[in-house]
Design a protein around this motif. Structure first.
Motif, short mmCIF file in Angstrom:
data_model
loop_
_atom_site.label_atom_id
_atom_site.label_comp_id
_atom_site.label_asym_id
_atom_site.label_seq_id
_atom_site.Cartn_x
_atom_site.Cartn_y
_atom_site.Cartn_z
N ASN A 145 -1.96 6.51 42.16
CA ASN A 145 -1.95 5.36 43.06
C ASN A 145 -1.50 5.76 44.46
OD1 ASN A 145 -2.76 3.67 40.96
ND2 ASN A 145 -0.66 3.25 40.33
N LEU A 146 -0.50 6.64 44.55
CA LEU A 146 -0.04 7.09 45.87
C LEU A 146 -1.12 7.88 46.60
CD1 LEU A 146 3.64 8.19 45.11
CD2 LEU A 146 2.88 6.12 46.26
N PHE A 147 -1.82 8.75 45.89
CA PHE A 147 -2.87 9.55 46.52
C PHE A 147 -4.05 8.67 46.94
CE2 PHE A 147 -6.66 12.25 46.37
CZ PHE A 147 -6.27 13.27 47.23
N LYS A 148 -4.34 7.66 46.14
CA LYS A 148 -5.44 6.76 46.46
C LYS A 148 -5.13 5.98 47.74
CE LYS A 148 -7.11 4.76 42.93
NZ LYS A 148 -7.28 3.83 41.77
N GLU A 149 -3.87 5.64 47.94
CA GLU A 149 -3.46 4.88 49.13
C GLU A 149 -3.14 5.78 50.31
OE1 GLU A 149 -0.19 2.59 47.81
OE2 GLU A 149 -1.36 1.34 46.42
N ASN A 196 9.96 10.19 48.07
CA ASN A 196 11.39 10.01 47.79
C ASN A 196 11.70 8.58 47.35
OD1 ASN A 196 11.97 12.69 48.42
ND2 ASN A 196 12.36 12.23 50.58
N GLN A 197 11.04 7.62 47.98
CA GLN A 197 11.26 6.22 47.60
C GLN A 197 10.78 5.94 46.18
OE1 GLN A 197 9.28 3.96 50.65
NE2 GLN A 197 10.91 4.25 52.16
#
Length: 333
Positions: A159-163, A172-173
């Motif tokens: 999900n982080l890579f997609k966004e 870190n968060q």
């Protein structure tokens, strides 16, 4: 019909909520993957995986290779897509499972954790939510290991890579580290009853043969040396990424200091204008744009590769030590 459609949608949603925890591969698929990868050495090859998605188990029942782009110069993505569709159409006509569940690829000394692998996962994820990648390492298999690994991207990192949020602040968060990129799934090889019966017939009666003694062969020094070289290169690349991050922080601090100086000067100028009864100027610097924080993607991949190479060095060294102890005990007897 409405009730059936509702039930089907509920079943589909429940299916997507169940994570894949096990991969079941037909023995013929394993043989075809190994044959394809070994025949095309030293070139890297890829292929399609077909099968069934049943609950938490992903069954892989068939595979076919992709055309080798080295041999077929000039091939583009449209031709590759046409080839895949044509192959799946032919397989459907002969009642072979034609549902795409992922792909396989060959690697060299475990150097498979690359940006290309992540991007390929993202490309498959657009249409197939539960896809996997089988990685085969001929060098590792030559030392007596299985050589096959089944990988998938973890949901949080996906999900982080997609966004596009693979930055130090976001990671870190969210508490995401380099170990939260890939997940290795357990693999089970299955065979039909006829194949199992054939293996029982061909199996020896416990007598030692040449294959038994080959297990005592020591690890090739070249393989251990190659892993050490790759590990040192990965460490050097990681230090390079650390230098880039430190450069970013220095440039960001200098950029912010210049902005604060400009802002302080503008505030003083506006205070003078107010005292003179003039309208103040805007305090927004039109030339100020915060520096973009570098992505941590490559750093994560290099860190995982370094860990992978170091684990292989430990494994190879441990195997060599165990074989030395076994041979020494045999000589003493």
């Amino acid at each position: 019909m409405a009730g059936l459609n509702f039930a089907a949608s509920i079943g589909k949603k429940a299916k997507e909520d169940i994570p894949v925890t096990n991969v079941q591969v037909e023995g013929i698929v394993v043989a075809k993957i190994i044959k394809h990868c070994k025949e095309c050495l030293p070139n890297f090859v890829t292929g399609q995986l077909l099968g069934l998605d049943i609950g938490s188990t992903l069954e892989i029942t068939y595979s076919f290779p992709f055309p080798n782009k080295v041999e077929e110069a000039g091939g583009d993505e449209d031709e590759d897509a046409s080839y895949q569709l044509e192959m799946m159409r032919c397989l459907r006509e002969v009642n072979v499972d034609n549902n795409t569940v992922g792909w396989y690829q060959s690697t060299f000394v475990g150097s498979y954790q690359t940006l290309e692998l992540v991007e390929t996962f993202m490309s498959y994820q657009e249409s197939i939510k539960r896809c996997v990648c089988i990685v085969y390492d001929p060098q590792e298999a030559a030392q007596g290991s299985f050589g096959l690994k089944v990988l998938k991207l973890k949901e949080k990192f996906l999900n982080l890579f997609k966004e596009g949020k693979v930055t130090a602040t976001t990671l870190n968060q969210e508490g995401v580290t380099s170990k939260d990129m890939f997940q290795e799934l357990p693999i089970t090889v299955t065979n039909s009853s006829l194949v199992s019966a054939m293996f029982n017939v061909l199996q020896s009666d416990g007598q030692a043969d040449q294959g038994t003694f080959d297990r005592l062969t020591f690890v090739e020094p070249d393989l251990l040396e190659r892993n050490l070289e790759f590990m040192m290169e990965s460490v050097d690349e990681y230090h390079g990424k650390i230098y880039q991050v430190s450069q970013y922080h220095r440039m960001s601090a200098r950029h912010e200091l210049q902005h604060q100086q400009w802002l302080q000067k503008r505030k003083q100028e506006n205070a003078a204008r107010r005292a003179a009864g003039e309208d103040p100027l805007t305090e927004e610097d039109p030339n100020y744009t915060p520096l973009t924080e570098p992505s941590r993607m490559e750093s994560f991949l290099i860190s995982n590769q370094t860990t992978n190479f170091s684990e292989k060095v430990v494994t190879l060294g441990g195997q060599a030590l165990q074989k030395l102890c076994i041979v020494e005990s045999l000589y003493q007897k």
